[in-house]
Design an enzyme around this catalytic site. Structure first.
Site: not given
Ligand SMILES: NC(=O)c1ccc[n+]([C@@H]2O[C@H](COP(=O)([O-])OP(=O)(O)OC[C@H]3O[C@@H](n4cnc5c(N)ncnc54)[C@H](OP(=O)(O)O)[C@@H]3O)[C@@H](O)[C@H]2O)c1
Length: 247
Positions: A140, A163, A167
């Site tokens: 991130s 967080y 990261k």
């Molecule tokens: N969204 C943004 O704007 C953004 C920006 C920068 C970076 N990111 C990064 O992108 C990545 C994906 O984020 P997203 O926004 O797509 O999030 P999301 O929709 O909340 O999806 C998160 C995923 O991680 C899994 N997860 C969470 N905790 C877990 C655990 N304890 N064990 C196994 N799996 C787990 C979730 O599984 P479940 O289905 O079981 O919950 C889900 O599949 C993350 O690393 C995040 O930090 C996101």
């Protein structure tokens, strides 16, 4: 044995991970979908299969290092190797209360960083089997230097701080591993996919999304299979652009 390339994407039951899983399957990759929830995992596998792709699902709660090891065992037993590993699973900034993993570690550090660190180490032999393989760490732009006297954030905890340090730890791991793997067949890069994509994580934090999962997904896909990046390792990208992490 399939001749398709195989990718393991952690956290592909939701958000940008699910998008990347479906896109890579559509491009002919065999996809190992991972998440905690079997029902949601099987839904993703079914969508991929119905669209003509190949996928299977493994469940593991990455807050537990024992479950990380079980996931690695399951993937190893599954086949001959891995062409790509995308460490994408993560927990966002929401939650004012400090939480611990089953191993007694600060939860965001455990899930966002340590799980990917251990899984990557355990998957190196599977990646080494391929002529060329890639590791992508989904980090991130939100990064905070680590206080090495209080990595578990026993003092001054906030979800944002937890967080952000997890990261930056992921990014530093990427750079260190790239040096370690120099001259090998495995490239390792990391990225900020996009800012505030419309995902569960962002919605839970109460922020209004300003990017789409397609935008962040395109940035991840570039690091997984863009031919122009072949052999390039130890890079940090912000979206589609090569960039610099917090020094
Ligand atoms: N969204 C943004 O704007 C953004 C920006 C920068 C970076 N990111 C990064 O992108 C990545 C994906 O984020 P997203 O926004 O797509 O999030 P999301 O929709 O909340 O999806 C998160 C995923 O991680 C899994 N997860 C969470 N905790 C877990 C655990 N304890 N064990 C196994 N799996 C787990 C979730 O599984 P479940 O289905 O079981 O919950 C889900 O599949 C993350 O690393 C995040 O930090 C996101």
């Amino acid at each position: 044995m399939t001749t398709k390339k195989t990718v393991l994407i952690t956290g592909s039951t939701d958000g940008v991970g699910r998008y990347v899983a479906e896109r890579l399957a559509a491009e002919g990759w065999r996809v190992i979908v991972h998440g905690r929830d079997r029902v949601r995992g099987e839904v993703v596998v079914e969508r991929i299969t119905k669209a003509g792709g190949e996928a299977r699902f493994f469940a593991a709660d990455l807050s537990s290092l024992a479950e990380v090891r079980l996931l690695a065992d399951a993937v190893r037993r599954d086949g001959a190797g891995l062409d790509a590993l995308v460490n994408n699973a993560g927990i966002g900034t929401s939650g004012a209360k400090r939480e611990l993993s089953p191993d007694g570690l600060e939860l965001r550090f455990a899930v966002n960083y340590l799980a990917g660190f251990l899984l990557t180490r355990l998957m190196l032999p599977a990646l080494e089997k391929r002529q060329s393989a890639r590791i992508v760490n989904v980090s991130s732009a939100r990064q905070q230097p680590i206080d090495f006297s209080d990595v578990m954030l026993a003092r001054g905890y906030s979800g944002v701080r937890a967080y952000c340090q997890s990261k930056l730890a992921q990014i530093m791991f990427t750079f260190d591993l790239a040096k370690e793997l120099a001259g090998h067949n495995i490239a390792v890069n990391c990225l900020h996919p996009a800012t505030y994509m419309d995902t569960t994580m962002v919605r839970l934090s109460g922020v209004r999304p300003i990017s789409t999962v397609e935008q962040g997904g395109a940035a991840i896909l570039q690091l997984v299979d863009e031919p122009a990046l072949a052999g390039r390792s130890g890079l940090y990208f912000s979206g589609m652009q090569e960039s610099r992490a917090n020094p």
